[in-house]
Write a protein that holds these residues in place. Structure first.
Motif, PDB file in Angstrom:
ATOM      1  N   SER A  11       0.850  -1.190   0.000  1.00  0.00           N
ATOM      2  CA  SER A  11       0.000   0.000   0.000  1.00  0.00           C
ATOM      3  C   SER A  11       0.883   1.237   0.000  1.00  0.00           C
ATOM      4  O   SER A  11       2.074   1.162   0.325  1.00  0.00           O
ATOM      5  CB  SER A  11      -0.928   0.010   1.220  1.00  0.00           C
ATOM      6  OG  SER A  11      -0.181   0.119   2.411  1.00  0.00           O
ATOM      7  N   ILE A  13       1.053   5.649   0.888  1.00  0.00           N
ATOM      8  CA  ILE A  13       0.501   6.712   1.742  1.00  0.00           C
ATOM      9  C   ILE A  13       0.569   8.018   0.966  1.00  0.00           C
ATOM     10  O   ILE A  13       1.652   8.459   0.558  1.00  0.00           O
ATOM     11  CB  ILE A  13       1.286   6.838   3.065  1.00  0.00           C
ATOM     12  CG1 ILE A  13       1.217   5.535   3.846  1.00  0.00           C
ATOM     13  CG2 ILE A  13       0.729   7.996   3.911  1.00  0.00           C
ATOM     14  CD1 ILE A  13       2.112   5.500   5.058  1.00  0.00           C
ATOM     15  N   ASP A  89      -5.836   8.522   8.335  1.00  0.00           N
ATOM     16  CA  ASP A  89      -5.439   7.407   7.476  1.00  0.00           C
ATOM     17  C   ASP A  89      -5.377   7.903   6.021  1.00  0.00           C
ATOM     18  O   ASP A  89      -6.402   8.119   5.382  1.00  0.00           O
ATOM     19  CB  ASP A  89      -6.446   6.263   7.606  1.00  0.00           C
ATOM     20  CG  ASP A  89      -6.058   5.056   6.743  1.00  0.00           C
ATOM     21  OD1 ASP A  89      -4.919   5.036   6.240  1.00  0.00           O
ATOM     22  OD2 ASP A  89      -6.905   4.157   6.573  1.00  0.00           O
ATOM     23  N   SER A  91      -3.716   6.265   3.605  1.00  0.00           N
ATOM     24  CA  SER A  91      -3.212   5.148   2.797  1.00  0.00           C
ATOM     25  C   SER A  91      -4.120   4.858   1.606  1.00  0.00           C
ATOM     26  O   SER A  91      -5.319   5.146   1.625  1.00  0.00           O
ATOM     27  CB  SER A  91      -3.091   3.889   3.663  1.00  0.00           C
ATOM     28  OG  SER A  91      -4.353   3.486   4.135  1.00  0.00           O
ATOM     29  N   THR A  93      -4.442   1.481  -1.194  1.00  0.00           N
ATOM     30  CA  THR A  93      -3.922   0.153  -1.490  1.00  0.00           C
ATOM     31  C   THR A  93      -3.172   0.145  -2.815  1.00  0.00           C
ATOM     32  O   THR A  93      -3.364   1.021  -3.659  1.00  0.00           O
ATOM     33  CB  THR A  93      -5.052  -0.890  -1.540  1.00  0.00           C
ATOM     34  OG1 THR A  93      -5.911  -0.578  -2.649  1.00  0.00           O
ATOM     35  CG2 THR A  93      -5.843  -0.902  -0.247  1.00  0.00           C
ATOM     36  N   SER A 171       7.002   3.858   0.555  1.00  0.00           N
ATOM     37  CA  SER A 171       5.552   3.830   0.346  1.00  0.00           C
ATOM     38  C   SER A 171       4.910   5.208   0.455  1.00  0.00           C
ATOM     39  O   SER A 171       3.725   5.354   0.151  1.00  0.00           O
ATOM     40  CB  SER A 171       4.887   2.890   1.357  1.00  0.00           C
ATOM     41  OG  SER A 171       5.129   3.343   2.678  1.00  0.00           O
ATOM     42  N   GLU A 172       5.656   6.210   0.902  1.00  0.00           N
ATOM     43  CA  GLU A 172       5.078   7.542   1.105  1.00  0.00           C
ATOM     44  C   GLU A 172       5.165   8.369  -0.174  1.00  0.00           C
ATOM     45  O   GLU A 172       6.253   8.772  -0.601  1.00  0.00           O
ATOM     46  CB  GLU A 172       5.781   8.270   2.253  1.00  0.00           C
ATOM     47  CG  GLU A 172       5.536   7.627   3.606  1.00  0.00           C
ATOM     48  CD  GLU A 172       6.119   8.453   4.736  1.00  0.00           C
ATOM     49  OE1 GLU A 172       7.004   9.299   4.468  1.00  0.00           O
ATOM     50  OE2 GLU A 172       5.693   8.257   5.891  1.00  0.00           O
TER      51      GLU A 172
END
Length: 311
Positions: A11, A13, A89, A91, A93, A171-172
């Protein structure tokens, strides 16, 4: 060996805009209003065109397709962007990120081509009026729009496949939606091929579309100069200036984002530029191309009048 030491990213972010809570609330309200007015404006165009047989012409057929594209691609971006302003949140996917990027690439590429088709249509109507109806048949109009969608689909498939075959070590995403340039920054793979593909496709698609628009309007301006009536010349010039303003904003921001090396990108400036074509342009298009049009306004007034009478 380096890539094997990284955990697979399941996932991402979306960091969005890094401001304090009060500023984010204000931004949420502003962008929510823009999104609502974008939907209302473009839906109004579709209603006005579909409910008036006098507007079942090539120009309005293209305008209707432009409205559909603006509704869908602003919806692909806005809801998730708005959620990053107010939710902890942030995030998204891996699959949702792929879908968002794929749909956005399809729609933005198709819109670029559609704008060039609309410019060509106006060129024929103004500079080659005697042959306009013979050239712009219903079948040809459908073929042009279908071709725009197919080209957008093909380009998006290439971008999506090349982007998500990479290995991601972070992931960011320091951005407000899943787009190619910020995703390339997260990769621990060699992105040279991706940058070449991005530059080639965008240069050919957006660059070619922009060239068609520019050449078409040069011919249109030349025809405007020959108009004897001062009123007619002023009206035509006003329309062309407003169209050219949107053209400059749209293609200028696209070129700024996609036709430069990733290492030269400033995220703050990129975010501002991307807001232009993801948020501002879908709002401006119905105002510039349709709501300033006398026939569309008249059709919309008739539609509202009929509804009021029915009520």
């Amino acid at each position: 060996m380096i890539e094997k030491n990284h955990t697979a990213v399941t996932s991402f972010i979306l960091l969005g805009f890094s401001y304090n809570t009060n500023v984010l609330v204000i931004l949420f309200i502003i962008f929510l209003l823009i999104y609502v007015f974008t939907l209302l404006g473009n839906i109004s165009i579709l209603l006005a065109i579909s409910c008036n047989n006098d507007l079942h012409k090539p120009m309005y057929f293209f305008l209707g397709n432009l409205a559909v594209l603006d509704i869908i691609y602003s919806t692909v971006i806005a809801p998730k962007m708005l959620s990053t302003f107010v939710r902890k949140d942030k995030s998204i996917t891996h699959i949702a990120c792929i879908v968002q990027m794929f749909l956005f690439a399809v729609l933005i590429s198709s819109e670029s081509i559609l704008l060039s088709i609309m410019a060509y249509d106006r060129y024929l109507a103004i500079c080659n009026a005697l042959r306009y109806q013979a050239i712009m048949t219903t079948r040809f109009c459908i073929q042009l729009v279908t071709g725009a969608y197919l080209c957008g689909l093909l380009q998006s498939l290439f971008h999506t496949c090349f982007t998500f075959q990479l290995s991601f070590c972070r992931s960011e995403i320091n951005y407000f939606f899943c787009d190619i340039p910020p995703l390339l920054k997260l990769s621990c793979s060699d992105t040279t091929i991706n940058e070449i593909v991005l530059f080639t496709f965008c240069g050919f698609n957006e660059g070619g579309s922009a060239l068609v628009v520019l050449v078409s309007y040069l011919f249109i301006v030349n025809s405007i100069i020959s108009i004897r009536s001062d009123k007619g010349r002023s009206k035509a010039a006003s329309t062309c200036i407003s169209h050219f303003f949107v053209f400059t904003l749209y293609y200028g921001s696209l070129f700024f984002i996609y036709l430069k090396h990733s290492s030269s990108q400033s995220l703050e400036i990129d975010r501002v530029a991307s807001i232009v074509y993801t948020v501002a342009i879908p709002l401006l298009n119905p105002i510039i191309y349709s709501l300033r049009n006398k026939d569309v306004k008249h059709s919309f007034q008739k539609l509202l009048g009929c509804e009021f009478v029915t009520l």
